[in-house]
Design an enzyme around this catalytic site. Structure first.
Site, PDB file in Angstrom:
ATOM      1  N   HIS A 145      30.749  45.662  41.152  1.00  0.00           N
ATOM      2  CA  HIS A 145      30.356  44.912  42.346  1.00  0.00           C
ATOM      3  C   HIS A 145      28.987  45.321  42.883  1.00  0.00           C
ATOM      4  O   HIS A 145      28.633  44.946  44.002  1.00  0.00           O
ATOM      5  CB  HIS A 145      31.399  45.104  43.453  1.00  0.00           C
ATOM      6  CG  HIS A 145      32.699  44.404  43.192  1.00  0.00           C
ATOM      7  ND1 HIS A 145      33.572  44.829  42.229  1.00  0.00           N
ATOM      8  CD2 HIS A 145      33.267  43.310  43.769  1.00  0.00           C
ATOM      9  CE1 HIS A 145      34.643  44.031  42.232  1.00  0.00           C
ATOM     10  NE2 HIS A 145      34.475  43.106  43.143  1.00  0.00           N
ATOM     11  N   GLU A 195      33.510  32.127  34.429  1.00  0.00           N
ATOM     12  CA  GLU A 195      32.066  32.051  34.625  1.00  0.00           C
ATOM     13  C   GLU A 195      31.388  31.242  33.530  1.00  0.00           C
ATOM     14  O   GLU A 195      30.484  30.454  33.803  1.00  0.00           O
ATOM     15  CB  GLU A 195      31.468  33.450  34.702  1.00  0.00           C
ATOM     16  CG  GLU A 195      31.864  34.229  35.959  1.00  0.00           C
ATOM     17  CD  GLU A 195      33.304  34.666  35.982  1.00  0.00           C
ATOM     18  OE1 GLU A 195      33.922  34.771  34.905  1.00  0.00           O
ATOM     19  OE2 GLU A 195      33.843  34.899  37.088  1.00  0.00           O
TER      20      GLU A 195
HETATM   21  C1  LIG Z   1      35.103  38.082  35.535  1.00  0.00           C
HETATM   22  C2  LIG Z   1      35.440  38.143  36.987  1.00  0.00           C
HETATM   23  N1  LIG Z   1      35.154  37.083  37.783  1.00  0.00           N
HETATM   24  C3  LIG Z   1      35.419  37.106  39.102  1.00  0.00           C
HETATM   25  C4  LIG Z   1      35.996  38.209  39.683  1.00  0.00           C
HETATM   26  C5  LIG Z   1      36.266  38.248  41.202  1.00  0.00           C
HETATM   27  N2  LIG Z   1      37.718  38.220  41.444  1.00  0.00           N
HETATM   28  C6  LIG Z   1      38.415  39.353  41.647  1.00  0.00           C
HETATM   29  S1  LIG Z   1      40.074  39.061  41.771  1.00  0.00           S
HETATM   30  C7  LIG Z   1      39.844  37.404  41.581  1.00  0.00           C
HETATM   31  C8  LIG Z   1      41.031  36.499  41.577  1.00  0.00           C
HETATM   32  C9  LIG Z   1      42.025  36.876  40.501  1.00  0.00           C
HETATM   33  O1  LIG Z   1      43.161  36.058  40.614  1.00  0.00           O
HETATM   34  P1  LIG Z   1      44.422  36.314  39.677  1.00  0.00           P
HETATM   35  O2  LIG Z   1      43.972  36.376  38.251  1.00  0.00           O
HETATM   36  O3  LIG Z   1      45.442  35.289  39.997  1.00  0.00           O
HETATM   37  O4  LIG Z   1      44.945  37.764  40.045  1.00  0.00           O
HETATM   38  P2  LIG Z   1      45.505  38.224  41.477  1.00  0.00           P
HETATM   39  O5  LIG Z   1      44.337  38.773  42.249  1.00  0.00           O
HETATM   40  O6  LIG Z   1      46.124  37.036  42.147  1.00  0.00           O
HETATM   41  O7  LIG Z   1      46.499  39.300  41.192  1.00  0.00           O
HETATM   42  C10 LIG Z   1      38.486  37.081  41.427  1.00  0.00           C
HETATM   43  C11 LIG Z   1      37.951  35.715  41.255  1.00  0.00           C
HETATM   44  C12 LIG Z   1      36.289  39.314  38.838  1.00  0.00           C
HETATM   45  N3  LIG Z   1      36.833  40.439  39.330  1.00  0.00           N
HETATM   46  N4  LIG Z   1      36.009  39.243  37.521  1.00  0.00           N
END
Ligand SMILES: Cc1ncc(C[n+]2csc(CCOP(=O)(O)OP(=O)(O)O)c2C)c(N)n1
Ligand SMILES: Cc1ncc(C[n+]2csc(CCOP(=O)(O)OP(=O)(O)O)c2C)c(N)n1
Ligand SMILES: [Mg+2]
Ligand SMILES: [Mg+2]
Lengths: 383, 339, 339, 383
Positions: C129, C60
């Site tokens: 959320h 972000e």
């Molecule tokens: C600071 C923040 N930004 C955005 C999100 C929304 N979000 C939840 S999971 C995700 C993707 C995460 O991807 P990754 O780190 O590869 O983990 P995975 O879900 O693939 O296990 C996002 C963008 C969040 N939870 N926290």
């Protein structure tokens, strides 16, 4: 992109060493990879780089003096980092854009920023000293590392506009620990942004030595982010010029970002408010004095047949003039109008601020009336 | 009693906390070898060692985020944010982690962090060095927010903050660091006044003037000046910004019927609004005039040469007092509605 | 007139902005190929390409920080923060950079960013959320803060925010994304109502009820329910949270003499306090009772099964209305002072 | 520390490849560097790892079903990442501490977290499902990357206490773009913190492919931060076990942090609210199906003389039982008491919250009175 592609750029960090084209004692070191990038730098050109460094060193000393004399509120000296700043700034095109920290006075000087403009912020007279678009140099950044993202975004915009200009971000060794700088590496690499990350590793972040920030050479940080890293002798103006030209060339050719670690040293205090004696030794200082960025250039010029003494004397004269100009300029900086405190908060009319501004104007007026009344011997409504 | 500067009183408070509880650790940028840019932690690294007084890498989120992990391990981190304007990179760790973890873990994980923040202006500093971000934290459930204004309070309140099992944002008025005052270094915390309570700085009957931090001295001076005009101002040093000691403030307003709130932070969404709303809820029928806010303007902190036109000072506070009293003031003649 | 959901109205607003100004770019996580987790940017990447609708790395601060650089280059970035609770990592770039750069550059550098933030609760989501962080930004000089509550406003206000040369925090009530309404897709922005003005949702004489975002519909329902008891509530959708349209609210309170403010965010240091203080300053002599705040509790957002015990709903708003009217209410018998 | 020291750890990323001990088709690949770390893993031990993976796969499927049936509000499936999670979690000691994201259900299961505890949060019944100190596993983290700093701080505390326990932080490929994760690398390296950064590169961050986050192998990120990085086949439970043991051993010996990139794949949606069809192809899915973490272990066990069919059948039975237990558990999760919404905001009494709590209690009581009144036919004070 496979790692070998990156190796192919031939720019991966040279371990335990750095690119150096002029030794501290003024010998020219030959380097097949970097020499071509400074082939155009003859004795005259080198003399000009010396001149730049000598003048900014003098200006910096003068500004420090002005602070001691109360003309400035604060000053972050660049002493010791002349080669890193001049060598990189002189590699830039006018249409490249600079996002610097608070210490890049020499860069600002190369961009054409005038003496009064340079001092305005440090005198506390205005929020900024110049129009960033006039010199293609952003307002200096105090929040450590934040500007690395700004440079990256600007560079992303350049690619979308299919421009061949580039952005350069200056930050320090300490800044590499901030999330912003690392996120900038991520974005720049992901979007192949034409940005040069120019890190002046001056060995200290206020009182903290660089190895508290990283046990690894900072240039090594680049590879893991999918970009080349160059470790260069930051006190060697020629090597810095070559490295920056290589990085800018990659940027213009759409090859993306490059990280340059310029190994240098902050000879002075962090700012005029700092006392380095509390955290570093005289020996360290003495050791770095032997690697002075200016002396070695004079030495090399002598070997190249230039009358170094004459040059030195001539430039010293110029420097004195420049310093005098700076000193004269500081008093020309106008004090701000009280009501200007409300200017430029918003670009568009704002009802709340307009009201607050009106109230403050009435408040100030009350004193004027009171003073006037007092002057005419009458009773004032306000104290 | 010993005479100490506010900065030195904080230093002594940390020395006592470090000596009294081995789980207390100080973390921050330049706090060790240098002793902090304001020297508030001077000498503590030499006395307690690098594992108790920790110079950290240059990363505020890193400092607060690792402090959270240390709290998981049972430590009591005392974090220094070098200047108010540098706390924002740590905002996510403070708001989403420090403030919420006790709730999110159903009380299993405690976050006894103390976040020390030199705050406010008046020292002619460069940008980002004079901010008043306290309202952001006062609006954040799970945090406690306090501000000290004098050496004696600084000494006691910082120890109370460190001893608290809840995370505390501890605001230090940097322009008061060098002001001296009497401190009882042996005072027992047990019978010390809780940091959650406000303090009556001056007694008065006409107006209740509430402030905190760097403006407390200004408010006291205003009360003295007003007395010459026969106006009796009751000055309250809020001390705790979250929660607010409404009992003390309400008790005063019920007597005076008039409230002025002063702070350096901007007015829009600032704590002045919270106080006026909270007091109006509690004392509506006692109010004889609309409560008044005397605050910094809603502008980014201005350059040094303009800060005196931004910060509330004695005259602006007295103008607010005149307004709440219906005496001639800067808005005289301006229709309330148009205000 | 076309019937669109609030989400689709936002989508159309961005489509029009992208088509009308090549410097407008959308940036965010999952906004391109996926069309956003709420599908608000659905189809825009396909239509305008990956350099106009940009899927960014997961950061972000990175998104907002690069948007600042793009603004330096003359772009108008429209940033999506995926959920309210994920805006905090970008806080430093928003507060120290976006909000201050126009001031800091003496008007030379404009920051026409729009930061879109799906906000608020009511959807039974996981933690982080359902947050309501608007007060943090309303307290930040240099930012404008607005919240839409219906499709027609969403369509116009988002275009106005994108067209604004000032940075705008644009809050979208996620629980209302799927609610339908009439939208005039061809309406000219020129004669559209400025986003800075509040809207009267329902006319009334007894009580002024001010809210914004997801609670506007609830407030309208409350007014209808109250009407059955013969209580006439004037409902105001604030729309602009900074600056606040005090003229409209004050005009109403001068008629009703009674004010209730409702928001999902916590009460302590929330916008309710700002509104009550601002209205008290302007309408003190018109107030017949202490203004009342009906807000979320001052707690971290609770688990889904408890959110109905956290969020203001129709009954809690009506209880607040009863309180301001002195009718039997949950605090009847509780001494005001003890409140 | 010189770069060569790091090389000396012999753990620097193997470029363009990863550590693999069991091929997708079930052959045992020999590796002189990693074999010694799993020398103790005989057929029985391998069968236990298979059992772990089979059971958590079944539990995960059951939880997904429970969400579809409305028993859970949301569920982030781990399907496909069984080997990465089991292999790493089984390398841990009970006194090591886990800081995970939201997807590490298999890790929680290995730590002893019970079925109801596992589902509580996803049912929306409480803020957390278990006491972190009971299982030495923190409450799962939803803010991407934040837990990497928590693990690092915890590990710093371990060194100050001279404990030989370690911390492990789980995060995804997308998380490597967040400042927090990079700052965690900085702190961990600077303080030689005994922490393992376990990155499950499951190729996707919701709809974003890993190469949007990084063009470089994620394990390569480690070197620039002065720590070793290991790239391992995340679908190979044996290789993951070996790599994690190596990293934990380094941590316990005071050698500091290690980054492990476990290359795996998210076979299911990001969460039950996600529709992967919008951003990825069936071919990609099919391709990864051929690298299934479980099948290869069964294959190898067969080659080692184990009756694979019998094991499979036996474990399937166990899995069904575990799934039934999970399904039974979900309904035992108590709905929260209304007034519990105020619990645990603070550890100490808070005047403001106490007042707010009292007001809300009165508010709820009003309805009870009203209902009572209504029941007794009288007039209620409230609607
Ligand atoms: C600071 C923040 N930004 C955005 C999100 C929304 N979000 C939840 S999971 C995700 C993707 C995460 O991807 P990754 O780190 O590869 O983990 P995975 O879900 O693939 O296990 C996002 C963008 C969040 N939870 N926290
Ligand atoms: C976000 C933030 N944190 C802390 C500071 C205080 N500070 C100002 S300069 C400095 C050290 C910076 O060191 P480095 O990045 O090496 O740059 P140098 O000053 O050596 O040129 C610090 C900690 C700041 N300005 N911003
Ligand atoms: Mg430095
Ligand atoms: Mg992933």
């Amino acid at each position: 992109m496979t790692p070998s592609d990156r190796d192919a750029t031939g720019l991966l960090t040279r371990r335990d060493q750095y690119v150096q084209l002029i030794t501290p004692t003024g010998e020219r070191r030959h380097d097949p990879e970097y020499d071509p990038w400074v082939a155009d730098v003859d004795a005259d050109a080198l003399a000009r780089l010396y001149r730049d460094m000598a003048i900014v060193r003098r200006l910096d000393a003068e500004a420090t003096a002005l602070q001691r004399q109360g003309e400035l509120g604060l000053w972050p000296p660049l002493a010791g980092q002349e080669a890193a700043q001049i060598g990189s700034a002189r590699a830039l095109r006018d249409d490249d854009f600079v996002f610097s920290s608070y210490r890049e006075h020499a860069v600002a000087w190369c961009r054409g920023v005038g003496p009064a403009e340079l001092l305005t912020v440090w005198r506390g007279s205005a929020a900024s000293g110049w129009n960033p678009f006039e010199y293609a140099m952003a307002v200096p950044q105090i929040i450590i590392g934040a500007q690395a993202l700004h440079a990256t975004g600007y560079a992303m915009g350049l690619t979308w506009e299919e421009s061949d200009a580039a952005a350069i971000s200056y930050f320090g060794d300490g800044a590499t620990s901030e999330g912003d700088v690392n996120e900038a590496f991520v974005f720049a690499s992901s979007f192949d942004a034409p940005v040069v990350f120019f890190c002046q590793n001056n060995q200290w972040a206020i009182s903290e030595p660089v190895d508290l920030q990283s046990k690894q050479h900072l240039a090594r940080r680049a590879d893991g982010f999918g970009m080349p890293g160059i470790r260069v002798d930051g006190n060697d103006v020629l090597a810095v010029l070559a490295a920056t030209r290589i990085a800018l060339d990659r940027a213009r050719r759409g090859k993306g970002p490059t990280l340059i670690e310029a190994v240098t040293y902050r000879m002075g205090p962090h700012t005029t408010a700092d006392d380095p004696k509390r955290y570093r030794t005289d020996d360290e200082l003495a050791d770095w004095r032997t690697r002075d960025p200016l002396a070695r250039v004079l030495g090399l010029l002598g070997a190249m047949g230039t009358d170094a003494d004459a040059l030195e004397a001539e430039v010293a004269e110029e420097s004195r003039a420049a310093a005098a100009e700076l000193r004269a300029a500081v008093t020309t900086i106008p004090d701000p109008e009280p009501m200007s405190v409300f200017d430029h908060v918003y670009a568009e009319p704002n009802t709340h601020l307009a009201r607050q501004r009106d109230h403050y104007a009435r408040y100030l007026a009350m004193f004027e009336e009171a003073d006037a009344a007092a002057a005419s011997g009458a009773e004032g409504g306000a104290r | 009693m010993t005479t100490l500067t506010l900065g030195k009183a904080l230093n002594e408070a940390m020395r006592r906390a470090l000596a009294g509880d081995e789980k207390v650790v100080l973390m921050g940028e330049d706090i060790g070898t240098l002793g902090g840019v304001f020297r508030v932690t001077d000498g503590l690294k030499a006395e307690f060692g690098p594992n108790r007084v920790v110079d950290t890498p240059l990363s505020e989120a890193g400092i607060v985020g690792t402090a959270v992990g240390l709290a998981y391990r049972g430590f009591r981190p005392v974090v220094e944010i070098q200047f108010d304007g540098f706390i924002y990179p740590a905002f996510d760790q403070l708001i989403a982690q420090v403030a919420k973890l006790h709730y999110r873990s159903r009380g299993n994980v405690r976050m006894p962090l103390t976040i020390r923040v030199p705050f406010g202006g008046g020292i002619g500093a460069a940008e980002h060095h004079s901010e008043s971000p306290e309202a952001y934290f006062a609006h954040t459930a799970g945090l406690r927010v306090v501000a000290c204004s004098n050496p004696a309070d600084a000494y006691v309140m910082l120890q109370q903050a460190i001893a608290s099992d809840d995370p505390v944002l501890f605001f230090e008025p940097k322009r008061r660091y060098h002001v001296k005052g009497e401190v009882d270094l042996d005072a027992s915390l047990a019978d010390a006044k809780p940091m959650g309570l406000a303090t009556f700085i001056a007694k008065g009957d006409d107006v209740t003037l509430v402030t905190y931090g760097g403006l407390v001295q200004t408010a006291r001076d205003a009360a003295i000046a007003a007395a010459e005009d026969g106006i009796s101002i009751e000055v309250i040093d809020l001390r705790s910004l979250a929660p607010i000691d409404y009992e003390s403030v309400a008790a005063s307003v019920r007597r005076t019927g008039r409230l002025v709130v002063a702070h350096e932070a901007g007015q829009q969404g600032g704590l002045g609004g919270e106080l006026i709303a909270g007091i109006t809820e509690r004392c509506f029928e006692y109010l004889e005039a609309a409560p008044v806010r005397v605050t910094g303007h809603d502008i980014p902190y201005p350059p040094a040469k303009l800060e005196r036109h931004h910060l509330p000072d004695l005259d602006r506070i007295l103008d607010g007092v005149d307004r709440v009293l219906g005496r001639p003031n800067s808005l005289s003649g301006v229709e309330a509605g148009a205000r």
